[in-house]
Design an enzyme around this catalytic site. Structure first.
Site, PDB file in Angstrom:
ATOM      1  N   TRP A 133      55.926   5.969  53.367  1.00 54.41           N
ATOM      2  CA  TRP A 133      54.660   5.965  52.642  1.00 54.41           C
ATOM      3  C   TRP A 133      54.305   4.611  52.040  1.00 54.41           C
ATOM      4  CZ3 TRP A 133      56.034   4.104  48.034  1.00 54.41           C
ATOM      5  CH2 TRP A 133      57.330   4.368  47.578  1.00 54.41           C
ATOM      6  N   ASN A 134      55.248   3.676  51.931  1.00 54.57           N
ATOM      7  CA  ASN A 134      54.970   2.505  51.098  1.00 54.57           C
ATOM      8  C   ASN A 134      54.053   1.469  51.747  1.00 54.57           C
ATOM      9  OD1 ASN A 134      57.126   1.954  52.822  1.00 54.57           O
ATOM     10  ND2 ASN A 134      58.081   0.505  51.420  1.00 54.57           N
ATOM     11  N   GLU A 160      54.882  12.677  54.400  1.00 55.36           N
ATOM     12  CA  GLU A 160      54.138  13.863  53.996  1.00 55.36           C
ATOM     13  C   GLU A 160      53.017  13.536  53.021  1.00 55.36           C
ATOM     14  OE1 GLU A 160      57.398  13.592  53.974  1.00 55.36           O
ATOM     15  OE2 GLU A 160      58.235  15.199  55.199  1.00 55.36           O
ATOM     16  N   GLY A 209      62.749   4.030  56.485  1.00 52.56           N
ATOM     17  CA  GLY A 209      62.842   4.959  55.372  1.00 52.56           C
ATOM     18  C   GLY A 209      64.128   4.784  54.597  1.00 52.56           C
ATOM     19  N   SER A 210      64.547   5.867  53.982  1.00 57.09           N
ATOM     20  CA  SER A 210      65.720   5.826  53.118  1.00 57.09           C
ATOM     21  C   SER A 210      67.010   5.812  53.930  1.00 57.09           C
ATOM     22  CB  SER A 210      65.728   7.042  52.187  1.00 57.09           C
ATOM     23  OG  SER A 210      65.962   8.228  52.928  1.00 57.09           O
ATOM     24  N   GLU A 231      65.203   0.881  60.061  1.00 57.87           N
ATOM     25  CA  GLU A 231      64.841  -0.077  59.009  1.00 57.87           C
ATOM     26  C   GLU A 231      64.960   0.676  57.691  1.00 57.87           C
ATOM     27  OE1 GLU A 231      64.500  -3.068  59.671  1.00 57.87           O
ATOM     28  OE2 GLU A 231      63.841  -3.244  61.745  1.00 57.87           O
ATOM     29  N   LEU A 232      66.023   0.394  56.936  1.00 60.41           N
ATOM     30  CA  LEU A 232      66.345   1.207  55.767  1.00 60.41           C
ATOM     31  C   LEU A 232      66.173   0.398  54.475  1.00 60.41           C
ATOM     32  CD1 LEU A 232      69.449   2.991  57.331  1.00 60.41           C
ATOM     33  CD2 LEU A 232      67.030   3.624  57.480  1.00 60.41           C
ATOM     34  N   CYS A 265      61.059  -2.433  50.502  1.00 59.66           N
ATOM     35  CA  CYS A 265      62.488  -2.466  50.814  1.00 59.66           C
ATOM     36  C   CYS A 265      63.047  -3.869  50.776  1.00 59.66           C
ATOM     37  CB  CYS A 265      62.756  -1.800  52.171  1.00 59.66           C
ATOM     38  SG  CYS A 265      61.747  -2.435  53.504  1.00 59.66           S
TER      39      CYS A 265
END
Length: 454
Positions: A133-134, A160, A209-210, A231-232, A265
């Site tokens: 989402w960022n 979401e 994401g995370s 890509e975390l 991130c």
């Protein structure tokens, strides 16, 4: 799971979207498979590049509308939202300009025997993108742009909380001239995504994401022998060794920490300063951070908006409190008001403090004291992450020496917010694997086919 637009600045639910049915999901995969087998094979690289170029142009033409959507969805200050849309447009244009060079045949010099050999790059097939989402537009651009030009087909599962921007992006691809199936948005549940990864028609997965999400996706993909790019997270160090202008360096540190309200991130999150500069840096840095107050993300004057959701702000609040409970000093801030979070400075974060090994996704900075260059590098590397990093020094030889010593996928020397479409993005350790953007981003999901001619 529900897809909904919940304005983090007000807490108001503005729109909801239904999750895709299993039958619709199977039809979406079938359409993508058909697009790869037929449409991508019947078009040239130049024709696909022209479509991607148009996608970039439409982003710029619709920049105001697209920006306003993500201000509502995840609270990004409107000026930053406009910049993100423009950057996405640049990425599509960059790949349209350079794809032919990235994908051209590569001759291989034979060590023995007559004839020749070459590497020819071609598409893999249907790819699944799982996006966060960022940066709703930028993240999609760096995945979809090169892969559609290559001839892969895209299934895109957005966060979401970003269904409206997901729909707007899909509309852009349709209006640019892509046929049904080439780019398909999915409002899918986690269980459905597991089925997509397992589907034999899907050849690869890219997730931004995370760490937890990356581990889950990698496990499923590994079970089904699928190529994965991850890509975390990151807890990027900002190492200050020397400077000719402390005020300018402090401003760079502020900019590096507060980009996207601190929810990036590869933002600088841990500021590691040598002994002689530690006190003056901390004083100026804290004072400058205190000048930045969270405000209405729809205002052009706002540089710090709310966090992406109430839950995100609550999680950050818990992290800060836990850090203090374990011995950290709260120098400034630490106060939450709904989804808005005060700019915050922590010091005295010991190696056994959980905060020293965590990612803080919001306007919270940790400041560390280093005895010398070697100690600064040691502190920088003492984390499970290895995404980006920043080095500020007046000594060119030292800059390269420290850059070599940092365990990260990216090092920026005397510059922040300097990402570019041409610069590979990615990390090591628990920050993921693979690269996006630049030439390396265009090579992740290709079949590098060796052709040997006698």
């Amino acid at each position: 799971m529900s897809y909904a637009v919940v304005n983090p600045a007000t807490g108001e639910t503005l729109k909801t979207f239904p999750t895709i049915t299993d039958a619709e999901l199977d039809a979406a995969i079938a359409a993508a498979d058909d697009a790869h087998r037929n449409w991508s094979k019947s078009t040239t690289l130049e024709e696909r590049a022209a479509l991607v170029r148009r996608v970039g142009e439409l982003h710029v033409e619709r920049r105001q509308e697209l920006a306003e959507i993500i201000v509502r969805e995840m609270g990004k200050p409107v000026e930053q939202a406009l910049s993100e849309v423009d950057f996405a447009g640049d990425i599509y244009g960059y790949y349209a300009d350079h794809a032919a060079d990235f994908l051209k045949d590569e001759p291989v010099k034979l060590l023995a025997g007559e004839g020749s050999a070459l590497i020819r790059r071609s598409s893999l097939g249907v790819l699944l993108g799982i996006m966060p989402w960022n940066f709703p537009y930028y993240q999609v651009a760096r995945f979809a742009g090169p892969n559609l030009i290559i001839g892969n087909a895209i299934l895109l599962k957005h966060a979401e909380q970003c269904p409206e921007s997901a729909a707007a992006i899909a509309q852009v691809f349709h209006d640019a001239g892509f046929p049904a199936g080439a780019y398909v948005k999915l409002y899918a549940s986690h269980d459905q995504i597991e089925k997509v990864i397992a589907d034999p028609r899907v050849q690869g997965v890219s997730l931004t994401g995370s760490e937890r999400a990356g581990a889950a996706v990698a496990e499923i993909a590994g079970r089904h022998l699928k190529k994965v790019v991850l890509e975390l997270g990151g807890s990027d160090p900002f190492i200050l060794l020397s400077t000719d202008d402390l005020d300018a360096t402090v401003q760079a540190a502020i900019d590096a920490r507060l980009d996207n309200s601190g929810q990036s991130c590869n933002a600088a999150k841990r500021f590691i300063v040598t002994e002689e500069l530690y006190e003056p840096f901390l004083e100026k840095f804290t004072a400058k951070l205190a000048e930045v107050e969270a405000g209405d993300p729809t205002s052009d004057a706002t540089t710090l908006g709310p966090l992406s959701s109430l839950k995100a702000a609550e999680n950050l609040d818990e992290q800060v409190k836990r850090a203090v409970e374990h011995g950290a000093t709260l120098v400034r801030g630490g106060t939450r008001d709904g989804a808005f979070f005060q700019t915050t400075v922590l010091t005295d974060v010991a190696p056994d403090n959980p905060a020293s090994k965590e990612e803080f996704f919001g306007p919270v900075a940790q400041v560390y004291r280093a005895t010398d260059e070697a100690d600064a590098v040691r502190i920088a590397n003492d984390i499970p992450f290895g995404l980006g990093s920043y080095v500020y020094t007046t000594d060119e030889a030292q800059a390269l020496r420290v850059a070599d010593g940092i365990e990260a996928g990216m090092v920026f020397v005397n510059v922040v917010l300097a990402d570019g479409a041409e610069l590979p993005f990615g990390g090591i350790k628990r920050s993921g694997s693979g690269r996006e953007l630049g030439r390396f981003g265009a090579e992740e999901f290709v079949n590098k086919k060796m052709i040997r001619i006698g």
